[in-house]
Design an enzyme around this catalytic site. Structure first.
Site, PDB file in Angstrom:
ATOM      1  N   CYS A   2       0.860  -1.191   0.000  1.00 34.36           N
ATOM      2  CA  CYS A   2       0.000   0.000   0.000  1.00 34.36           C
ATOM      3  C   CYS A   2       0.887   1.228   0.000  1.00 34.36           C
ATOM      4  CB  CYS A   2      -0.863  -0.015   1.256  1.00 34.36           C
ATOM      5  SG  CYS A   2      -1.677  -1.572   1.522  1.00 34.36           S
ATOM      6  N   ARG A  27       1.312   1.931  -6.049  1.00 35.64           N
ATOM      7  CA  ARG A  27       1.517   0.921  -4.998  1.00 35.64           C
ATOM      8  C   ARG A  27       0.217   0.223  -4.628  1.00 35.64           C
ATOM      9  NH1 ARG A  27       6.268   1.222  -2.387  1.00 35.64           N
ATOM     10  NH2 ARG A  27       5.425   0.159  -0.562  1.00 35.64           N
ATOM     11  N   TRP A  75      -3.836  -1.767  -1.176  1.00 35.13           N
ATOM     12  CA  TRP A  75      -3.782  -2.931  -2.066  1.00 35.13           C
ATOM     13  C   TRP A  75      -4.105  -4.109  -1.166  1.00 35.13           C
ATOM     14  CZ3 TRP A  75      -3.548  -3.283  -7.174  1.00 35.13           C
ATOM     15  CH2 TRP A  75      -3.323  -4.532  -7.746  1.00 35.13           C
ATOM     16  N   ASN A  99       1.051  -0.034   6.186  1.00 33.34           N
ATOM     17  CA  ASN A  99       1.428  -0.790   4.994  1.00 33.34           C
ATOM     18  C   ASN A  99       2.207  -1.998   5.493  1.00 33.34           C
ATOM     19  OD1 ASN A  99       2.211  -1.766   2.523  1.00 33.34           O
ATOM     20  ND2 ASN A  99       3.921  -0.334   2.297  1.00 33.34           N
ATOM     21  N   GLY A 100       1.790  -3.205   5.085  1.00 35.30           N
ATOM     22  CA  GLY A 100       2.480  -4.429   5.510  1.00 35.30           C
ATOM     23  C   GLY A 100       1.449  -5.430   6.000  1.00 35.30           C
ATOM     24  N   GLU A 480       8.756 -20.176 -19.437  1.00 32.21           N
ATOM     25  CA  GLU A 480       8.614 -18.806 -18.923  1.00 32.21           C
ATOM     26  C   GLU A 480       9.767 -17.929 -19.399  1.00 32.21           C
ATOM     27  OE1 GLU A 480       6.370 -17.127 -17.814  1.00 32.21           O
ATOM     28  OE2 GLU A 480       7.351 -15.398 -16.895  1.00 32.21           O
ATOM     29  N   LYS A 484       9.294 -14.548 -21.611  1.00 34.11           N
ATOM     30  CA  LYS A 484       9.867 -13.249 -21.239  1.00 34.11           C
ATOM     31  C   LYS A 484      10.661 -12.655 -22.400  1.00 34.11           C
ATOM     32  CE  LYS A 484       7.965 -12.251 -18.352  1.00 34.11           C
ATOM     33  NZ  LYS A 484       7.000 -13.265 -18.220  1.00 34.11           N
ATOM     34  N   GLU A 487       8.374 -11.603 -25.303  1.00 35.96           N
ATOM     35  CA  GLU A 487       7.511 -10.452 -24.976  1.00 35.96           C
ATOM     36  C   GLU A 487       8.222  -9.118 -25.110  1.00 35.96           C
ATOM     37  OE1 GLU A 487       6.013 -11.809 -20.930  1.00 35.96           O
ATOM     38  OE2 GLU A 487       4.295 -10.744 -21.743  1.00 35.96           O
ATOM     39  N   HIS A 503      13.897 -35.292 -30.582  1.00 36.74           N
ATOM     40  CA  HIS A 503      12.728 -35.748 -31.370  1.00 36.74           C
ATOM     41  C   HIS A 503      12.331 -34.702 -32.396  1.00 36.74           C
ATOM     42  CE1 HIS A 503      12.267 -39.178 -28.707  1.00 36.74           C
ATOM     43  NE2 HIS A 503      12.497 -38.355 -27.694  1.00 36.74           N
ATOM     44  N   LYS A 599      -1.547  -5.520 -20.343  1.00 42.51           N
ATOM     45  CA  LYS A 599      -1.228  -6.093 -19.031  1.00 42.51           C
ATOM     46  C   LYS A 599      -2.263  -7.149 -18.648  1.00 42.51           C
ATOM     47  CE  LYS A 599       0.917  -6.863 -15.268  1.00 42.51           C
ATOM     48  NZ  LYS A 599       2.082  -7.771 -15.395  1.00 42.51           N
TER      49      LYS A 599
HETATM   50  C1  AGP Z   1       3.123 -12.513 -18.865  1.00 43.77           C
HETATM   51  O1  AGP Z   1       4.368 -11.833 -18.886  1.00 43.77           O
HETATM   52  C2  AGP Z   1       2.122 -11.870 -19.778  1.00 43.77           C
HETATM   53  N1  AGP Z   1       1.870 -10.538 -19.396  1.00 43.77           N
HETATM   54  C3  AGP Z   1       0.872 -12.719 -19.968  1.00 43.77           C
HETATM   55  O2  AGP Z   1       1.284 -13.974 -20.449  1.00 43.77           O
HETATM   56  C4  AGP Z   1       0.009 -12.959 -18.701  1.00 43.77           C
HETATM   57  O3  AGP Z   1       0.679 -13.812 -17.827  1.00 43.77           O
HETATM   58  C5  AGP Z   1      -1.308 -13.611 -19.144  1.00 43.77           C
HETATM   59  O4  AGP Z   1      -1.988 -12.707 -19.994  1.00 43.77           O
HETATM   60  C6  AGP Z   1      -2.198 -13.988 -17.966  1.00 43.77           C
HETATM   61  O5  AGP Z   1      -2.536 -12.837 -17.245  1.00 43.77           O
HETATM   62  P1  AGP Z   1      -3.160 -13.018 -15.780  1.00 43.77           P
HETATM   63  O6  AGP Z   1      -2.100 -13.655 -14.934  1.00 43.77           O
HETATM   64  O7  AGP Z   1      -3.484 -11.630 -15.330  1.00 43.77           O
HETATM   65  O8  AGP Z   1      -4.367 -13.887 -15.890  1.00 43.77           O
END
Ligand code: AGP
Length: 604
Positions: A2, A27, A75, A99-100, A480, A484, A487, A503, A599
């Site tokens: 927060c 935050r 938050w 906050n915490g 993952e 990254k 992306e 394979h 996002k």
């Molecule tokens: C991850 O870096 C991406 N921004 C994307 O894959 C994200 O994880 C995915 O859209 C799922 O989002 P969520 O965790 O908010 O459901």
């Protein structure tokens, strides 16, 4: 995570507090509130949702003359985002913002309720103000009562407290959550979670250290250390650039969030690791009754978190576990049986595909759980129960700390289930709890490592693609790492089980094919090493991430030696995050707002 702000002086306290909160919205913003003590009377305003709702409520209110004020943007970690749960929290004549997480709030609350104290909110924070007022009954000096109260709290906190009988002071304390105190040349005093909130107001600041506490009045700031010794303070001149201050010196929010993982993972575990067991206050003992299968469902990075921990649920909790990509599950007419616990993983809690599968599971009569970072999100409001990851706001589109906290929660949940089912010995469970407590240290970014990765990244700016490879839990981590990189660098990369390379994919091996190999010492080391040798023999360019170098590596990124593969997992995760960040920076991309991405994907 927060944001809190405080002010003492003759200026318009409401304006100063609101402007401060506006700079701290990054935050957390599911609710906000302020309390101003002016001419012996409190003025209190709270609002759910974004800060503009609080601004609307306070638009006709101004202060004149001397006042003390505290404010908070929330938050949620305990209790839904509602006006009652919004800070500041009221006692009889005192208000507090925090906050915490207060780990022992349940015990403190029970003691107070036995004394007839009534609670308005579901938050942990409210116990602070009631404990303070209870202590005031036997301790005449308000600051001594505050000091006693702070010593009763376990957990993490940044606290500001005001009380009518000390109407020219703010009492404060800091442990585990950030708090600074600032001042200007006119005797005004400011408090904030980060300096963004006081830029242009405070001229110099002091960043409180853990276990420091004190009081402030006009022209008077007293700080004490854990032993109660008064400290002589060295104030720092305050920078004037707000945006860089919000990034707190980092180049991007993503970079800041990678560095924050060490701090937020401690919040994720707060109150959930007991001496000999994992504890989730959100889950009662009967929750798993009749459950003999778990189905995870998610998208993107959240899917990778689920995939990583599915290994742990089968290995440790001995429960049949499957993982689905939400956009696939929606239309495959799945067999959803009532003995299955349906778990959605989501940072935002708003991802359309994941939300729809959650509704499908509920319609089919399954018990549902959301592992989510945003309280009051659609998934949280839809699932039977929720475990919040407490990562704080994640601004970088490429998810980092949300992933780390999701894996941490799921690891804890696998142990929680194993404990309930008796599939793990007490000794093994204690060992796992010890490993979890190592995470803040494992996740602390070492500057030497970051510098090494920054240097190395120049070699990986071209080529016809990347393979990220690993086995077992390191296979989802490889996925993952590849995500990254895709992306934020826009380079092609794919994650692959290292045992699968022969394979077909190995046909791509040549010096222009970059392989990032995750080579843990504590899990399938020999098997993974032989897969790497197969690639090296075909002249693929190989970067190994491991605690020990191998002569087959063209490049090597060293992590610390660890006693368990899950600690290797988390440290390799940081390496992969930093590697994609530094490659993206060299390519001149917008790390925080990569092209084509959002996002939260709230559409199909
Ligand atoms: C991850 O870096 C991406 N921004 C994307 O894959 C994200 O994880 C995915 O859209 C799922 O989002 P969520 O965790 O908010 O459901």
């Amino acid at each position: 995570m927060c944001g809190i702000v405080g002010y003492i002086g003759n200026k318009d306290a409401k304006e100063i507090l609101i402007e401060g909160l506006r700079e701290l919205e990054y935050r957390g913003y599911d609710s906000a509130g302020l309390a101003i003590l002016n001419s012996g009377e409190f003025n209190i305003y709270k609002a759910v949702g974004k800060l503009k709702n609080l601004e609307e409520k306070t638009k006709d209110f101004t202060t004149s003359g001397f006042s003390v004020g505290i404010a908070h943007t929330r938050w949620a970690t305990h209790g839904k985002p509602t006006e009652l749960n919004a800070h500041p929290h009221l006692g009889e004549e005192s208000y507090v913002v925090h906050n915490g997480i207060i780990e022992n709030y349940i015990e403190l609350k029970k003691e107070l309720e036995k004394k007839g104290v009534g609670f308005l909110s579901q938050t942990d924070t409210e116990v602070i103000v009631h404990r303070f007022e209870d202590n005031k009954k036997t301790i005449a000096d308000n600051f001594k009562a505050f000091e006693t109260t702070i010593n009763e709290l376990d957990g993490a906190y940044a606290i500001l407290l005001v009380t009518k009988s000390s109407d020219d002071k703010i009492f404060f304390a800091k442990k585990g959550s950030p708090l600074l105190v600032g001042k200007d040349s006119n005797g005004n005093v400011y408090f904030a979670s980060s300096d963004t909130a006081v830029i242009g107001k405070a001229e110099e600041v002091y960043y409180l250290e853990d276990d420091e506490y004190g009081y402030a009045g006009k022209n008077d700031i007293a700080v004490f250390d854990k032993s109660g010794n008064k400290k002589s303070l060295t104030f720092k001149r305050l920078s004037t650039n707000k945006l860089s201050a919000q990034k707190e010196g980092y180049r991007f929010f993503m970079e800041k969030e990678i560095y924050e993982q060490s701090e937020v993972i401690a919040d994720t575990m707060l109150g959930r690791l007991k001496d000999e067991e994992v504890f989730f206050e959100e889950i009662d003992d009967s929750f798993f009754d009749g459950i003999d299968e778990i189905k995870f469902c998610a998208c993107g990075t959240s899917y990778h978190a689920a995939l990583s921990c599915a290994y742990l649920f089968e290995r440790v909790a001995k429960i049949k576990t499957s993982v689905e990509i939400a956009s696939e599950l929606r239309y495959k007419e799945p067999l959803l049986t009532k003995n299955t616990l349906f778990v959605v993983i989501s940072q935002s809690g708003e991802t359309a595909d994941t939300l729809e599968t959650l509704k499908m599971a509920k319609k089919a009569g399954l018990k549902t759980l959301a592992v989510c970072n945003v309280d009051n999100s659609s998934m949280v409001r839809t699932a039977d129960t929720t475990i919040l990851t407490r990562a704080g706001i994640e601004k970088g589109v490429a998810s980092t700390k949300a992933f780390a906290t999701q894996v941490c929660v799921l690891w804890m949940l696998s142990l929680f289930m194993a404990g309930k089912k008796g599939t793990i010995s007490k000794e093994s469970l204690k060992e796992q709890l010890h490993l979890l407590r190592e995470l803040p240290k494992v996740l602390k970014v070492k500057q030497k490592l970051h510098d090494r990765i920054k240097k190395l990244s120049k070699r990986y700016l071209h080529g016809h693609g990347f393979f990220f490879i690993g086995r077992d839990v390191f296979y989802p981590l490889a996925l993952e790492g590849a995500l990254k990189l895709k992306e934020i660098s826009y380079l092609h990369a794919e994650g692959y089980p290292s045992g699968e390379m022969k394979h077909g994919p190995i046909a791509l091996a040549d010096p222009e094919l970059f392989t990032i190999a995750l080579l843990p010492q504590n899990l399938l080391y020999e098997k993974t090493k032989s897969n790497i040798e197969e690639l090296s023999a075909r002249d693929s360019t190989i970067c190994i991430i491991s605690s020990k170098n191998e002569e087959i590596a063209d490049d090597f990124i060293k992590i610390d030696e660890h006693s368990h593969y899950m600690l290797e997992f988390f440290e390799m995760m940081v390496v992969l995050q930093l590697l994609s960040l530094e490659i993206s920076v060299r390519l001149g991309n917008d790390v925080d707002m990569p092209r084509n991405l959002a996002k939260s994907v709230t559409v199909e």
